[in-house]
Scaffold this active site. Structure first.
Site, PDB file in Angstrom:
ATOM      1  N   CYS A 101       0.839  -1.199   0.000  1.00  9.64           N
ATOM      2  CA  CYS A 101       0.000   0.000   0.000  1.00  9.64           C
ATOM      3  C   CYS A 101       0.877   1.254   0.000  1.00  9.64           C
ATOM      4  O   CYS A 101       1.644   1.465  -0.935  1.00  9.64           O
ATOM      5  CB  CYS A 101      -1.004  -0.041   1.137  1.00  9.64           C
ATOM      6  SG  CYS A 101      -2.337   1.185   0.957  1.00  9.64           S
ATOM      7  N   HIS A 203      -3.937  -4.833  -0.346  1.00 13.21           N
ATOM      8  CA  HIS A 203      -3.570  -5.408   0.951  1.00 13.21           C
ATOM      9  C   HIS A 203      -3.658  -6.936   0.879  1.00 13.21           C
ATOM     10  O   HIS A 203      -4.747  -7.500   0.990  1.00 13.21           O
ATOM     11  CB  HIS A 203      -4.518  -4.895   2.040  1.00 13.21           C
ATOM     12  CG  HIS A 203      -4.293  -3.468   2.399  1.00 13.21           C
ATOM     13  ND1 HIS A 203      -3.368  -3.078   3.345  1.00 13.21           N
ATOM     14  CD2 HIS A 203      -4.849  -2.323   1.923  1.00 13.21           C
ATOM     15  CE1 HIS A 203      -3.373  -1.763   3.446  1.00 13.21           C
ATOM     16  NE2 HIS A 203      -4.262  -1.280   2.586  1.00 13.21           N
ATOM     17  N   GLU A 205      -2.869  -9.057   3.082  1.00 15.39           N
ATOM     18  CA  GLU A 205      -3.311  -9.600   4.371  1.00 15.39           C
ATOM     19  C   GLU A 205      -4.820  -9.509   4.545  1.00 15.39           C
ATOM     20  O   GLU A 205      -5.365 -10.122   5.466  1.00 15.39           O
ATOM     21  CB  GLU A 205      -2.590  -8.878   5.511  1.00 15.39           C
ATOM     22  CG  GLU A 205      -3.050  -7.459   5.795  1.00 15.39           C
ATOM     23  CD  GLU A 205      -2.466  -6.388   4.885  1.00 15.39           C
ATOM     24  OE1 GLU A 205      -2.654  -5.198   5.194  1.00 15.39           O
ATOM     25  OE2 GLU A 205      -1.827  -6.743   3.866  1.00 15.39           O
TER      26      GLU A 205
END
Length: 221
Positions: A101, A203, A205
């Site tokens: 990011c 992202h 995750e």
């Protein structure tokens, strides 16, 4: 896991300092105060990937790959990174390094956000999306990505996979450095790569199975 700071060493840090690192994990997360990293560390723990934290230059020697996280304002993030004194060490890294990011945006030369000069590791710019009736800013939610090059970072991730994005600024598309392209009113680089430096705008995750596959792939590069 303990909250990382410069006065405490987590159990994970201790185990990494004692264990040999031979391409099987050992990720150092560079800390500079740019956002909450809980979701990233939680994903690494789910995947059984060893990690620790980098607060000072000597910490780089503990790990065999690195992540630069980040959320929020690129200019403010760069100022925080400069304040750590770690910029020269980051620019000199030769081991695999992944920006996520805003961490990806920091790898570029300049951001329109705050008219900010960044690390200038990958010679592209970070630009702001233009508001339109069809494409509200920020770009938030799931979007498809399409590979431009083969790379082990995206092994076993099909073309057209959905990843989770939250951003108002994007990396200008340049075929020379683009690993993945995406589109939100205009084409942009969802992932960039130069030598040992990788960046992803989304992202991983927060992107389910494909995001976990990416993090696992990175732990093996």
């Amino acid at each position: 896991m303990e909250t990382p700071d410069q006065n405490n060493t987590s159990e994970t840090d201790k185990s990494l300092a004692e264990a040999p690192l031979q391409g099987r994990g050992g990720i150092g997360i560079i800390l500079y105060g740019a956002g909450n990293i809980f979701s990233l560390t939680a994903a690494l723990e789910r995947l059984g990937i060893l990690y620790g934290f980098i607060n000072r230059q000597e910490d780089f020697d503990k790990y065999d790959r690195y992540i630069i996280p980040g959320v929020g304002h690129a200019g403010a993030a760069m100022n925080k990174l400069k304040a750590t004194g770690l910029v020269p060490a980051i620019k000199a890294l030769k081991k695999p390094t992944l920006g996520i990011c805003v961490g990806m945006q920091l790898l570029t030369s300049h951001s329109e956000e705050g008219d900010s000069n960044l690390l200038d590791i990958i010679p592209v710019k970070t630009l702001r999306f233009k508001d339109s009736a069809d494409h509200k800013v920020p770009h938030t939610g799931w979007n498809r990505v399409y590979p431009e090059k083969e790379n082990p970072l995206f092994e076993n991730i099909p073309s057209g996979s959905h990843f989770y994005f939250v951003h108002s600024y994007f990396i200008e598309y340049d075929k020379a450095y683009t690993l993945l392209a995406s589109d939100y009113g205009n084409e942009f680089s969802a992932s960039i790569w130069l030598d040992n430096f990788y960046g992803v705008q989304f992202h991983p995750e927060k992107s389910g199975v494909v995001g976990e596959t990416l993090l696992t792939n990175f732990s093996k590069i």
